[in-house]
Design an enzyme around this catalytic site. Structure first.
Site, PDB file in Angstrom:
ATOM      1  N   ASP A   1      23.647  29.984  -3.064  1.00  0.00           N
ATOM      2  CA  ASP A   1      24.552  29.474  -2.040  1.00  0.00           C
ATOM      3  C   ASP A   1      24.249  27.991  -1.779  1.00  0.00           C
ATOM      4  O   ASP A   1      23.233  27.654  -1.184  1.00  0.00           O
ATOM      5  CB  ASP A   1      24.385  30.281  -0.755  1.00  0.00           C
ATOM      6  CG  ASP A   1      25.211  29.754   0.411  1.00  0.00           C
ATOM      7  OD1 ASP A   1      26.011  28.805   0.205  1.00  0.00           O
ATOM      8  OD2 ASP A   1      25.064  30.283   1.530  1.00  0.00           O
TER       9      ASP A   1
ATOM     10  N   GLU B   1       2.458   5.418  -7.383  1.00  0.00           N
ATOM     11  CA  GLU B   1       1.176   5.628  -6.704  1.00  0.00           C
ATOM     12  C   GLU B   1       1.473   6.131  -5.290  1.00  0.00           C
ATOM     13  O   GLU B   1       1.591   5.359  -4.345  1.00  0.00           O
ATOM     14  CB  GLU B   1       0.386   4.317  -6.635  1.00  0.00           C
ATOM     15  CG  GLU B   1       0.070   3.708  -7.988  1.00  0.00           C
ATOM     16  CD  GLU B   1      -0.588   2.341  -7.878  1.00  0.00           C
ATOM     17  OE1 GLU B   1      -0.585   1.757  -6.757  1.00  0.00           O
ATOM     18  OE2 GLU B   1      -1.094   1.838  -8.874  1.00  0.00           O
TER      19      GLU B   1
ATOM     20  N   GLU C   1       0.787   7.575  -1.835  1.00  0.00           N
ATOM     21  CA  GLU C   1      -0.285   7.751  -0.859  1.00  0.00           C
ATOM     22  C   GLU C   1       0.086   8.839   0.142  1.00  0.00           C
ATOM     23  O   GLU C   1       1.261   9.154   0.320  1.00  0.00           O
ATOM     24  CB  GLU C   1      -0.549   6.422  -0.144  1.00  0.00           C
ATOM     25  CG  GLU C   1      -1.015   5.330  -1.090  1.00  0.00           C
ATOM     26  CD  GLU C   1      -0.966   3.932  -0.490  1.00  0.00           C
ATOM     27  OE1 GLU C   1      -1.502   3.011  -1.123  1.00  0.00           O
ATOM     28  OE2 GLU C   1      -0.376   3.768   0.596  1.00  0.00           O
TER      29      GLU C   1
ATOM     30  N   GLU D   1      -7.847   6.027   0.523  1.00  0.00           N
ATOM     31  CA  GLU D   1      -7.064   4.815   0.717  1.00  0.00           C
ATOM     32  C   GLU D   1      -7.524   4.066   1.973  1.00  0.00           C
ATOM     33  O   GLU D   1      -8.464   4.468   2.636  1.00  0.00           O
ATOM     34  CB  GLU D   1      -5.565   5.132   0.776  1.00  0.00           C
ATOM     35  CG  GLU D   1      -4.803   4.792  -0.508  1.00  0.00           C
ATOM     36  CD  GLU D   1      -4.861   3.304  -0.856  1.00  0.00           C
ATOM     37  OE1 GLU D   1      -5.113   2.474   0.049  1.00  0.00           O
ATOM     38  OE2 GLU D   1      -4.649   2.961  -2.033  1.00  0.00           O
TER      39      GLU D   1
ATOM     40  N   GLU E   1      -5.107   8.743  -2.312  1.00  0.00           N
ATOM     41  CA  GLU E   1      -4.190   8.448  -3.407  1.00  0.00           C
ATOM     42  C   GLU E   1      -4.695   9.128  -4.668  1.00  0.00           C
ATOM     43  O   GLU E   1      -5.900   9.174  -4.924  1.00  0.00           O
ATOM     44  CB  GLU E   1      -4.095   6.936  -3.631  1.00  0.00           C
ATOM     45  CG  GLU E   1      -3.177   6.536  -4.780  1.00  0.00           C
ATOM     46  CD  GLU E   1      -3.055   5.017  -4.908  1.00  0.00           C
ATOM     47  OE1 GLU E   1      -2.760   4.360  -3.882  1.00  0.00           O
ATOM     48  OE2 GLU E   1      -3.280   4.496  -6.018  1.00  0.00           O
TER      49      GLU E   1
ATOM     50  N   HIS F   1       3.784   2.433  -4.571  1.00  0.00           N
ATOM     51  CA  HIS F   1       4.045   1.370  -5.533  1.00  0.00           C
ATOM     52  C   HIS F   1       4.485   2.009  -6.849  1.00  0.00           C
ATOM     53  O   HIS F   1       3.865   2.966  -7.311  1.00  0.00           O
ATOM     54  CB  HIS F   1       2.790   0.530  -5.742  1.00  0.00           C
ATOM     55  CG  HIS F   1       2.167   0.073  -4.456  1.00  0.00           C
ATOM     56  ND1 HIS F   1       0.803  -0.081  -4.296  1.00  0.00           N
ATOM     57  CD2 HIS F   1       2.723  -0.240  -3.257  1.00  0.00           C
ATOM     58  CE1 HIS F   1       0.546  -0.485  -3.067  1.00  0.00           C
ATOM     59  NE2 HIS F   1       1.698  -0.587  -2.413  1.00  0.00           N
TER      60      HIS F   1
ATOM     61  N   ARG G   1      -0.663  -8.990  -3.708  1.00  0.00           N
ATOM     62  CA  ARG G   1      -0.181  -7.734  -3.151  1.00  0.00           C
ATOM     63  C   ARG G   1       0.722  -7.909  -1.936  1.00  0.00           C
ATOM     64  O   ARG G   1       1.209  -6.930  -1.384  1.00  0.00           O
ATOM     65  CB  ARG G   1      -1.379  -6.835  -2.810  1.00  0.00           C
ATOM     66  CG  ARG G   1      -1.977  -6.171  -4.048  1.00  0.00           C
ATOM     67  CD  ARG G   1      -3.264  -5.417  -3.743  1.00  0.00           C
ATOM     68  NE  ARG G   1      -3.613  -4.516  -4.826  1.00  0.00           N
ATOM     69  CZ  ARG G   1      -4.197  -4.889  -5.961  1.00  0.00           C
ATOM     70  NH1 ARG G   1      -4.475  -6.159  -6.171  1.00  0.00           N
ATOM     71  NH2 ARG G   1      -4.479  -3.995  -6.894  1.00  0.00           N
TER      72      ARG G   1
ATOM     73  N   GLU H   1       5.134  -3.935 -11.095  1.00  0.00           N
ATOM     74  CA  GLU H   1       4.877  -2.991 -10.011  1.00  0.00           C
ATOM     75  C   GLU H   1       5.788  -3.358  -8.838  1.00  0.00           C
ATOM     76  O   GLU H   1       5.646  -4.436  -8.250  1.00  0.00           O
ATOM     77  CB  GLU H   1       3.410  -3.066  -9.583  1.00  0.00           C
ATOM     78  CG  GLU H   1       3.047  -2.177  -8.410  1.00  0.00           C
ATOM     79  CD  GLU H   1       1.663  -2.491  -7.859  1.00  0.00           C
ATOM     80  OE1 GLU H   1       0.902  -1.553  -7.637  1.00  0.00           O
ATOM     81  OE2 GLU H   1       1.356  -3.687  -7.651  1.00  0.00           O
TER      82      GLU H   1
ATOM     83  N   ARG I   1       6.630  -2.754  -5.152  1.00  0.00           N
ATOM     84  CA  ARG I   1       5.733  -2.273  -4.115  1.00  0.00           C
ATOM     85  C   ARG I   1       6.383  -1.750  -2.827  1.00  0.00           C
ATOM     86  O   ARG I   1       5.744  -1.029  -2.070  1.00  0.00           O
ATOM     87  CB  ARG I   1       4.735  -3.383  -3.750  1.00  0.00           C
ATOM     88  CG  ARG I   1       3.815  -3.732  -4.909  1.00  0.00           C
ATOM     89  CD  ARG I   1       2.903  -4.916  -4.601  1.00  0.00           C
ATOM     90  NE  ARG I   1       2.029  -4.686  -3.485  1.00  0.00           N
ATOM     91  CZ  ARG I   1       0.887  -3.987  -3.528  1.00  0.00           C
ATOM     92  NH1 ARG I   1       0.499  -3.416  -4.656  1.00  0.00           N
ATOM     93  NH2 ARG I   1       0.146  -3.843  -2.455  1.00  0.00           N
TER      94      ARG I   1
END
Length: 475
Positions: free
Chosen positions: A53, A132, A134, A216, A224, A273, A344, A363, A365
């Site tokens: 359903d 990645e 967390e 982390e 992580e 990330h 970062r 990457e 982020r």
């Protein structure tokens, strides 16, 4: 490794399987399931499917068109480690029984279409993804909302706020990560080493390659676990399996895990990330030894697409009102729409751990683990491909500390939307790139917008916030 339906059923017989659990994802991004006895499940189920359903599933059908079909993907078969009765789990695609076609709002179908479109462009044959994700592992959580009350309360024995607490019959031993110092002390300060290791071993048992795990930055059990990269749809499957394992191992130990982006005030939130790269045959297309940070021109155009469409991507990659409690300017969260090697605080970082061409990737982020990975990864890929097709150059990298820029220079740095409402507005205005190749369609995008506006944005707007009483009760 590819499996046939016959091989899956043989695997079931060898493992004394008694139940088959059929898992699929709803539109917001949560796994749903139901189970059938093995003796009611045969090879025909892999072609004709099993009915359910769809009207009770968030973002799917209305009650007058509720019949839908799940068709299991044999390649996703795994022995479910959390069932008392031996159970085989299969991830399924959703079909419409009237048309016999894939259901357009099935997020997994969108991911598969994105992979097909990548090949159609001739740019590459494979995209690899490494999220990645967390999460927090807590000892206690309470929350409620009614007409006359609204609150949340969470606790963790590891939380630094418990340093002076009486611990209800057991001693307070004092080892806890201080705020923003959880990255990454050894046990006994890291209290969850063994729990995360148990999660890793189960993931490996289920066929998921894991590269590392660690505590982390935040106190209160933030962790992580990093999976090895995989193709788009496979990695989205694995991320759902990963969340399933993390939550169920925590429950087994009388704890609770959450992938909510910002559960703890004044400490780091949980991001996701997303590492990504394109390959053609055995050639990594993002590598050029002479390019900035070892990046090819094609990789720079891919970055240009991500940065151009970042406000739209936020609607799928950071798709909750809580996501924007993490994405706050001036903190570590990457809200700045620039790219950089190693930096970062940029939305896009180019990792520099290895000089190997095969390791060259970008990457992205801003995302967090509240997202629906099938839709988020597909949207990221479509933005990157749009950048390549239209040769959208991202401009010069920004390798400075963004938070120490002079005001006039900082003012030139664009940033992500500041709320889910702004992100959804951006999606309404700019989604043509998502429609290329029929990967997304207007119906799915409209359903996503409507769901987010009605079920999340408007619902939060309607309710008084506890802190408003602090600010305004005495006005």
């Amino acid at each position: 490794m590819s499996k046939t339906p016959g091989e899956v059923l043989e695997m079931a017989r060898k493992n004394n399987i008694q139940m088959v659990d059929l898992k699929f994802i709803d539109l917001p991004g949560t796994w749903q399931h139901f189970s059938v006895p093995l003796d009611e499940f045969d090879e025909g189920a892999f072609t004709s499917g099993v009915g359910f359903d769809g009207s009770s599933i968030r973002g799917f059908k209305t009650i007058n068109e509720s019949d839908m079909i799940l068709v299991p993907d044999p390649d996703t078969a795994f022995i479910d480690p959390f069932c008392d009765v031996p159970t085989l789990s299969l991830v399924c695609n959703v079909y419409d029984p009237m048309t016999g076609q894939n259901y357009n709002r099935d997020p997994r179908f969108v991911a598969k279409k994105a992979e097909a479109y990548l090949k159609e462009t001739g740019i590459a044959d494979t995209s690899y993804w490494g999220p990645e994700a967390e999460f927090f592992i807590l000892d206690h959580v309470r929350f409620d909302q009614s007409q006359y009350a609204g609150y949340y309360f969470l606790d963790s024995d590891e939380g630094f706020w418990n340093s002076g607490a009486e611990m209800n019959g057991h001693p307070n031993l004092g080892y806890r990560p201080r705020y923003k110092e959880g990255y990454f002390p050894v046990p006994p300060t890291d209290t969850l080493q063994n729990l995360r290791t148990e999660m890793v071993l189960l993931l490996k048992q289920m066929g998921i390659a894991v590269e590392a795990h660690h505590h982390e930055v935040a106190t209160a059990g933030q962790g992580e676990i990093d999976m090895k990269y995989a193709p788009l749809t496979r990695m989205a499957d694995q991320l759902m399996m990963f969340k399933y394992v993390v939550k169920n191992v925590a429950i087994k130990h009388n704890k609770t895990a959450t992938f909510m982006p910002k559960p703890v005030f004044q400490d780091n939130g949980s991001g996701m990330h997303v590492h990504q790269s394109l390959w053609k045959g055995n050639e990594p297309l993002f590598y050029d030894a002479n390019g900035y940070a070892g990046l090819s021109e094609l990789a720079l155009y891919y970055i240009g697409g991500l940065l151009k469409h970042a406000p739209v991507l936020t609607a799928f990659c950071s798709p909750t009102t809580n996501s924007f409690k993490r994405l706050v300017p001036g903190f570590e969260a990457p809200v700045n729409l620039v790219y950089s090697q190693r930096n970062r605080s940029a939305a896009i970082r180019i990792p520099m751990y290895s000089s190997s061409p095969a390791a060259k990737r970008i990457e992205y982020r801003p995302p967090d683990p509240s997202c629906n990975p099938y839709l988020a990864f597909a949207a990221l890929l479509m933005a990157g491909l749009d950048g390549i097709k239209n040769k959208i150059h991202p401009g010069e990298p920004l390798d400075k500390d963004i938070y120490d820029l002079p005001p006039e220079e900082a003012a030139r740095v664009k940033s992500l939307p500041g709320s889910l409402e702004e992100a959804i507005a951006a999606l309404e205005k700019d989604h043509e790139f998502l429609l290329q190749g029929g990967v997304f369609d207007e119906d799915l995008i409209n359903a996503w917008i409507e769901y987010k506006q009605k079920q999340e944005i408007n619902q939060i707007k309607l309710r008084p916030h506890p802190y408003e009483f602090v600010l305004y009760y005495d006005v």
